[in-house]
Design an enzyme around this catalytic site. Structure first.
Site, short mmCIF file in Angstrom:
data_model
loop_
_atom_site.label_atom_id
_atom_site.label_comp_id
_atom_site.label_asym_id
_atom_site.label_seq_id
_atom_site.Cartn_x
_atom_site.Cartn_y
_atom_site.Cartn_z
N ASP A 120 34.50 35.79 19.57
CA ASP A 120 35.74 35.64 18.44
C ASP A 120 35.66 34.92 17.15
OD1 ASP A 120 36.89 37.25 20.68
OD2 ASP A 120 37.47 35.28 21.55
N ASP A 122 28.55 33.13 18.92
CA ASP A 122 29.92 33.05 19.59
C ASP A 122 30.47 34.61 19.29
OD1 ASP A 122 32.46 31.93 20.12
OD2 ASP A 122 33.09 31.88 18.21
N GLN A 149 35.76 31.72 27.54
CA GLN A 149 36.74 32.54 27.59
C GLN A 149 37.78 31.99 28.74
OE1 GLN A 149 37.51 35.75 26.62
NE2 GLN A 149 35.87 34.99 25.02
N ARG A 189 31.40 24.76 28.96
CA ARG A 189 32.57 25.10 28.10
C ARG A 189 32.20 24.30 26.82
NH1 ARG A 189 37.61 26.49 26.90
NH2 ARG A 189 38.93 25.14 25.59
#
Length: 429
Positions: free
Chosen positions: A258, A256, A300, A359
């Site tokens: 962030d 991942d 995102q 997603r």
């Protein structure tokens, strides 16, 4: 297909290792680097070889002869005076009438050439260069490509922007025979002359849209300094060189972004907000050196919300890659989901307001990467700081590891660095 290998280098940067043989004959684990190259080609039925030699030519021809002992056909083009990296094209134009490989004779590689050739034929350009991330992008020429592979910029060391993607020309090239007519039309090949392949041939192809880049994480390393020479020898002994050939199933660590690689700031909307977490680069470098593909898999939704454009997201990722590269680390590929099903945001983009399969916690990003890079998902890991990351990994059949407080994975670690130490230490045990 004929493979042309530029084997005339002197190896001035690696003189402390050997000064008595030309650079392509410097031994790696008891065998010249050129012999490693030829064995890789032979294993893939590329057996017609033209060696372009110069410095200490006799050392090479005495060792390989006509290639019969290796089951190959080797011929020679001897440059009486150095013609640079592309001057030999003057002679090649009369000897080659089909697609051909042009390889630097001083790099160690083990790649699936069938994939490379397929990409070149699909692109249909005059030339396709093999590009990859490396551990020293700050002193390498950077290649900028569109999604369709077309090269749109070539940044030499003195031309780099502040932030750039870690995509470097690896020294392996595929040419169509049309390259000779293009060079003639641009005033070359009228006589034997010294030419620089990168600056006088490849980079000028950009203006006509004829240069493409094939991106691959396979093993290609310049062994031109004593430090890199020793690294290549270690990689041969460990089996890393051959394992990275994409004909073989790969193992990957999906990360991942962030809160895992960079500091979590909520919705990250600009490159200025991109700041690596402590020890993240060192952790990724450890995974790189241990032979794991490191692949970014990130949601995102800022794209769907209209808060960040594709160009701005590219700049964010360019900064991330630049910061990693300064620490000798890299990601092999970046996959992101631009979708977000919830509507009602000012400036939102309707084309991205859909239910998708990519997603997270859905596994689509991981499945795409597995298809592109022949990844064995059961031997791979998904690492992140959220339940969505763990869900995507489990749905794809990966092992999962939560970091920075995420506890729903198969394993949990305080930091990415702790995970990397665990994974690499377990393999050595």
């Amino acid at each position: 297909m004929i493979a042309v290998i530029m084997a005339g280098g002197k190896g001035t940067r690696i003189a402390s290792v050997s000064t008595e043989v030309p650079k392509p004959m410097i031994p790696l684990c008891g065998k010249p680097v050129l012999e490693w190259q030829l064995e890789c080609l032979k294993a893939q039925n590329i057996t017609e070889i033209l060696l372009v030699t110069g410095h200490l030519h006799q050392v090479i021809s005495d060792y390989f002869g006509d290639g019969s002992r290796m089951g190959m056909q080797i011929s020679y083009l001897v440059e009486e005076s150095p013609l640079g990296t592309a001057g030999a094209f003057y002679y090649l134009k009369d000897r080659l009438d089909g697609d051909f490989l042009l390889l630097n004779g001083d790099v160690m590689f083990d790649v699936d050439f069938a994939r490379f050739v397929q990409a070149h034929q699909h692109y249909g350009g005059a030339a396709t260069i093999f590009t990859h991330p490396n551990q020293h992008p700050y002193d390498s020429a950077i290649v900028v490509c569109k999604e369709n592979g077309q090269v749109v910029n070539w940044l030499h060391k003195e031309e780099k922007r502040e932030w750039y993607a870690n995509r470097v020309n690896a020294g392996l090239h595929l040419f169509s025979p049309g390259i000779f007519e293009w060079m003639k039309a641009h005033g070359m090949l009228q006589k034997p002359e010294k030419l620089d392949l990168d600056r006088q041939v490849l980079k000028p192809l950009l203006a006509d849209g004829l240069l493409y880049g094939y991106q691959s994480p396979e093993y290609v390393k310049d062994m031109g300094t004593p430090e890199r020479y020793e690294m290549v020898q270690r990689d041969i002994r460990s089996g890393l060189v051959s394992a990275r050939n994409l004909a073989n199933p790969q193992k990957a660590v999906f990360l991942d972004r962030d809160g895992t690689i960079n500091k979590y700031v909520g919705f990250l909307r600009s490159a200025e907000q991109m700041e690596l977490l402590p020890q993240a680069a060192q952790a990724i470098r450890k995974l790189n050196e241990a032979g794991w593909l490191v692949i970014l898999a990130t949601n995102q939704p800022v794209l769907a919300r209209g808060e960040v454009s594709e160009e701005e997201l590219t700049e964010i990722h360019n900064k991330m890659e630049t910061l990693l590269g300064k620490e000798g680390a890299y990601v092999d590929a970046i996959y992101y989901c631009p979708h977000h099903p919830d509507k009602g945001f000012a400036g939102e983009r309707p084309e991205y307001k859909i239910e998708c399969s990519c997603r997270k916690p859905k596994p689509g990003l991981l499945f795409r990467a597995a298809q592109d890079y022949h990844i064995d998902l059961k031997k791979s890991w998904m690492v992140g700081d959220s339940a969505a990351d763990m869900g995507a990994g489990k749905a794809a059949g990966c092992k999962t590891a939560g970091v920075y407080g995420e506890k729903s994975g198969d394993e949990s670690f305080a930091t990415l660095a702790e995970f990397a130490a665990f994974l690499c230490g377990r393999e050595k045990a």
